[in-house]
Design a protein around this motif. Sequence first.
Motif, PDB file in Angstrom:
ATOM      1  N   ARG A   1      -4.369   6.074 -20.404  1.00  0.00           N
ATOM      2  CA  ARG A   1      -3.172   5.274 -20.121  1.00  0.00           C
ATOM      3  C   ARG A   1      -2.470   5.782 -18.859  1.00  0.00           C
ATOM      4  NH1 ARG A   1      -0.322   1.635 -23.012  1.00  0.00           N
ATOM      5  NH2 ARG A   1       1.878   1.345 -22.454  1.00  0.00           N
ATOM      6  N   ARG A   2      -2.429   7.132 -18.689  1.00  0.00           N
ATOM      7  CA  ARG A   2      -1.821   7.707 -17.491  1.00  0.00           C
ATOM      8  C   ARG A   2      -2.522   7.192 -16.232  1.00  0.00           C
ATOM      9  NH1 ARG A   2       0.789  12.583 -16.254  1.00  0.00           N
ATOM     10  NH2 ARG A   2       0.483  13.335 -18.401  1.00  0.00           N
ATOM     11  N   TYR A   3      -3.836   7.274 -16.238  1.00  0.00           N
ATOM     12  CA  TYR A   3      -4.559   6.812 -15.054  1.00  0.00           C
ATOM     13  C   TYR A   3      -4.476   5.301 -14.888  1.00  0.00           C
ATOM     14  CZ  TYR A   3      -6.312  11.550 -14.762  1.00  0.00           C
ATOM     15  OH  TYR A   3      -6.384  12.915 -14.644  1.00  0.00           O
ATOM     16  N   GLY A   4      -4.275   4.587 -15.986  1.00  0.00           N
ATOM     17  CA  GLY A   4      -4.042   3.153 -15.878  1.00  0.00           C
ATOM     18  C   GLY A   4      -2.725   2.852 -15.172  1.00  0.00           C
ATOM     19  N   ILE A   5      -1.699   3.667 -15.467  1.00  0.00           N
ATOM     20  CA  ILE A   5      -0.411   3.507 -14.779  1.00  0.00           C
ATOM     21  C   ILE A   5      -0.575   3.781 -13.294  1.00  0.00           C
ATOM     22  CG2 ILE A   5       1.919   4.432 -14.576  1.00  0.00           C
ATOM     23  CD1 ILE A   5       1.827   5.042 -17.596  1.00  0.00           C
ATOM     24  N   TYR A   6      -1.310   4.854 -12.961  1.00  0.00           N
ATOM     25  CA  TYR A   6      -1.541   5.174 -11.558  1.00  0.00           C
ATOM     26  C   TYR A   6      -2.308   4.046 -10.862  1.00  0.00           C
ATOM     27  CZ  TYR A   6      -0.288   9.990 -12.868  1.00  0.00           C
ATOM     28  OH  TYR A   6       0.360  11.109 -13.318  1.00  0.00           O
ATOM     29  N   ARG A   7      -3.320   3.529 -11.554  1.00  0.00           N
ATOM     30  CA  ARG A   7      -4.144   2.475 -10.963  1.00  0.00           C
ATOM     31  C   ARG A   7      -3.326   1.210 -10.740  1.00  0.00           C
ATOM     32  NH1 ARG A   7      -7.559   2.511 -14.593  1.00  0.00           N
ATOM     33  NH2 ARG A   7      -8.854   4.134 -13.636  1.00  0.00           N
ATOM     34  N   SER A   8      -2.482   0.871 -11.704  1.00  0.00           N
ATOM     35  CA  SER A   8      -1.657  -0.324 -11.572  1.00  0.00           C
ATOM     36  C   SER A   8      -0.706  -0.205 -10.382  1.00  0.00           C
ATOM     37  CB  SER A   8      -0.862  -0.541 -12.858  1.00  0.00           C
ATOM     38  OG  SER A   8       0.017  -1.639 -12.733  1.00  0.00           O
ATOM     39  N   ARG A   9      -0.137   0.989 -10.204  1.00  0.00           N
ATOM     40  CA  ARG A   9       0.756   1.193  -9.066  1.00  0.00           C
ATOM     41  C   ARG A   9      -0.015   1.077  -7.756  1.00  0.00           C
ATOM     42  NH1 ARG A   9       5.622   0.442  -6.855  1.00  0.00           N
ATOM     43  NH2 ARG A   9       6.317   2.196  -5.561  1.00  0.00           N
ATOM     44  N   ALA A  10      -1.216   1.635  -7.693  1.00  0.00           N
ATOM     45  CA  ALA A  10      -2.030   1.561  -6.479  1.00  0.00           C
ATOM     46  C   ALA A  10      -2.386   0.119  -6.140  1.00  0.00           C
ATOM     47  CB  ALA A  10      -3.292   2.396  -6.638  1.00  0.00           C
ATOM     48  N   GLN A  11      -2.599  -0.694  -7.162  1.00  0.00           N
ATOM     49  CA  GLN A  11      -2.949  -2.098  -6.932  1.00  0.00           C
ATOM     50  C   GLN A  11      -1.739  -2.917  -6.504  1.00  0.00           C
ATOM     51  OE1 GLN A  11      -4.714  -2.919 -10.750  1.00  0.00           O
ATOM     52  NE2 GLN A  11      -6.789  -2.431 -10.039  1.00  0.00           N
ATOM     53  N   ASP A  12      -0.532  -2.418  -6.789  1.00  0.00           N
ATOM     54  CA  ASP A  12       0.686  -3.120  -6.381  1.00  0.00           C
ATOM     55  C   ASP A  12       1.085  -2.803  -4.944  1.00  0.00           C
ATOM     56  OD1 ASP A  12       0.962  -4.328  -8.829  1.00  0.00           O
ATOM     57  OD2 ASP A  12       2.335  -2.805  -9.635  1.00  0.00           O
ATOM     58  N   LEU A  13       0.576  -1.690  -4.385  1.00  0.00           N
ATOM     59  CA  LEU A  13       0.951  -1.237  -3.041  1.00  0.00           C
ATOM     60  C   LEU A  13      -0.188  -1.445  -2.063  1.00  0.00           C
ATOM     61  CD1 LEU A  13       2.629   2.207  -3.930  1.00  0.00           C
ATOM     62  CD2 LEU A  13       3.802   0.055  -3.401  1.00  0.00           C
ATOM     63  N   ASN A  14       0.180  -1.507  -0.793  1.00  0.00           N
ATOM     64  CA  ASN A  14      -0.834  -1.559   0.265  1.00  0.00           C
ATOM     65  C   ASN A  14      -1.052  -0.199   0.917  1.00  0.00           C
ATOM     66  OD1 ASN A  14       0.706  -4.570   0.652  1.00  0.00           O
ATOM     67  ND2 ASN A  14      -1.516  -4.538   0.401  1.00  0.00           N
ATOM     68  N   VAL A  15      -0.093   0.699   0.762  1.00  0.00           N
ATOM     69  CA  VAL A  15      -0.239   2.071   1.258  1.00  0.00           C
ATOM     70  C   VAL A  15       0.835   2.912   0.578  1.00  0.00           C
ATOM     71  CG1 VAL A  15       1.295   1.743   3.256  1.00  0.00           C
ATOM     72  CG2 VAL A  15      -0.483   3.503   3.339  1.00  0.00           C
ATOM     73  N   TYR A  16       0.487   4.167   0.287  1.00  0.00           N
ATOM     74  CA  TYR A  16       1.487   5.084  -0.241  1.00  0.00           C
ATOM     75  C   TYR A  16       2.363   5.599   0.906  1.00  0.00           C
ATOM     76  CZ  TYR A  16      -1.055   5.511  -4.701  1.00  0.00           C
ATOM     77  OH  TYR A  16      -1.656   5.263  -5.910  1.00  0.00           O
ATOM     78  N   GLY A  17       3.649   5.734   0.615  1.00  0.00           N
ATOM     79  CA  GLY A  17       4.564   6.311   1.604  1.00  0.00           C
ATOM     80  C   GLY A  17       5.968   5.790   1.408  1.00  0.00           C
ATOM     81  N   ASP A  18       6.937   6.703   1.389  1.00  0.00           N
ATOM     82  CA  ASP A  18       8.341   6.289   1.364  1.00  0.00           C
ATOM     83  C   ASP A  18       9.080   7.124   2.391  1.00  0.00           C
ATOM     84  OD1 ASP A  18      10.136   8.528  -0.084  1.00  0.00           O
ATOM     85  OD2 ASP A  18       8.152   8.472  -1.011  1.00  0.00           O
ATOM     86  N   PRO A  19      10.135   6.576   2.965  1.00  0.00           N
ATOM     87  CA  PRO A  19      10.754   7.218   4.131  1.00  0.00           C
ATOM     88  C   PRO A  19      11.257   8.634   3.876  1.00  0.00           C
ATOM     89  CG  PRO A  19      12.130   5.416   3.295  1.00  0.00           C
ATOM     90  CD  PRO A  19      10.806   5.317   2.618  1.00  0.00           C
ATOM     91  N   ARG A  20      11.760   8.912   2.696  1.00  0.00           N
ATOM     92  CA  ARG A  20      12.338  10.233   2.467  1.00  0.00           C
ATOM     93  C   ARG A  20      11.275  11.317   2.423  1.00  0.00           C
ATOM     94  NH1 ARG A  20      14.936   6.235   1.070  1.00  0.00           N
ATOM     95  NH2 ARG A  20      17.202   6.098   1.107  1.00  0.00           N
ATOM     96  N   SER A  21      10.123  11.039   1.849  1.00  0.00           N
ATOM     97  CA  SER A  21       9.062  12.043   1.823  1.00  0.00           C
ATOM     98  C   SER A  21       8.288  12.079   3.136  1.00  0.00           C
ATOM     99  CB  SER A  21       8.096  11.758   0.665  1.00  0.00           C
ATOM    100  OG  SER A  21       7.441  10.513   0.846  1.00  0.00           O
ATOM    101  N   VAL A  22       8.202  10.944   3.820  1.00  0.00           N
ATOM    102  CA  VAL A  22       7.419  10.878   5.056  1.00  0.00           C
ATOM    103  C   VAL A  22       8.180  11.474   6.243  1.00  0.00           C
ATOM    104  CG1 VAL A  22       6.451   9.289   6.772  1.00  0.00           C
ATOM    105  CG2 VAL A  22       6.003   8.920   4.339  1.00  0.00           C
TER     106      VAL A  22
END
Length: 459
Positions: free
Chosen positions: A207-228
């Motif tokens: 289920r954990r990896y399913g959550i990760y996979r679902s998030r990856a499928q919702d995004l086109n690239v990982y990255g948010d301004p505060r961490s980047v």
Amino acid sequence: MKGVLEWVKSHLLIVIFGAVIVLVPVGGVVGSIIWNGSLKTGFEESSNEWNRSLRSASTVNYSVPPLLEGEEPLSQSTAPNSALTEIYRAERERREAEAAEAAERLVSLSSRGRVPLVEGLFPEGGPERTVRPLIAGLRRVLVGGGSGYDALFDEINAGGPPLVSRVREQLEDARLRRSDDLLSGQPDDAVLTPEQESQIREELGERRYGIYRSRAQDLNVYGDPRSVLATGSEGPGPFSLTPFDAEDRSVSVGEAFVWQWDYWIVGDLLRAVDRTNTVDGVRLDVRRAPVKRIVSIRLSKVDLPAEQGAGLGASPSPFGSRDARPTPRIGGGQPAGAPVGPVPSHTRRAAGGGPEGAYDVRRVVLVVDAESGSLASLMSEISGDGFVTVVGVEAESVDRLSLLAQGYDYGEDNHVVRAIIEIESAAARGWLEPLMPDQVRAAYGLPPRPVETEDGFDG
């Protein structure tokens, strides 16, 4: 012989006049020859001078300066000719018009219609009581939710992995529901067997990896301004401070201008990543996209003169610290690349600094996780408009299992590397200079702007 001498003594006047009679004609001949030579030389020089004057008066040097570097100038020396004069005049005007049009187009291409986020702040913003609210407004626009950097990352559908707290809540809720299902119909004091607990752990892992996979499928690239963008615990070093690093301190108009400049550069890089992840007009999700994650973006610090305000440093170099290449820290705080000596401008644009320069250059280090086979495409997109140039790249392997445990799902069957890309970003001075505060102008070797007085401008 004695008789001759006696005769000479007794007839001395006769001897003297006789000698004169003989020598005068000879001396006259010699003198006339010398005088004639002098007169001839003088006449020749005068004649030559007159001839040169006549030729000069009857010869015109027609010329048209070269338009491109290395191009030979167009020139001709001949007698004045009205038709030729008109030809050269028309050619000179044509080239001047072409140069002006090229300069105007250069500024247009460099600016791409961009304007400052806060109207009235640049180049100086006015007196202290006026400029402080404007700087505060720029900070709010840049770091405020839904605007500024958030809007740039939203534009390319970028975001972080699932929040740890949220994943923990979902897994705990799933664990409780599954436990209730397994204990349904059992006595109140019944407990799960070791086999049932192992089964639940396995299901929660999936289920954990399913959550990760679902998030990856919702995004086109990982990255948010505060961490980047935020330098965080590693400190600014040779990098530009961002609004995320300086939320609690006062900044000068010069520093605010660098924030605005940074924003424009970051936008260019994010759009290059988005183009790389778009195929036939369709954005690919993270698991299928070439560029998986924007790890960090670091921009070279503009060392503003400290005596003119709360500058970012004391050196006048527009390239920030020159003792080492900007190397962002990644993976446990280790440098992403080994320090090297001063980095010259590979595009030669930086050599044009100072009052006569055509460009103002910033160095950038972009760190991404991407498929190794896509790096060439990414670098091509970065350099697409001609104002941003990739000047160096390094790559290293990534621990995908460790990243997956942090919520980053890069998909399967692809070779992903961490690429450290060094970039030169150039801005046409004709666009940027009118916006520069004096503090930034000094950092780039430019004179202060004229001060407007009641009678006009005082240089």
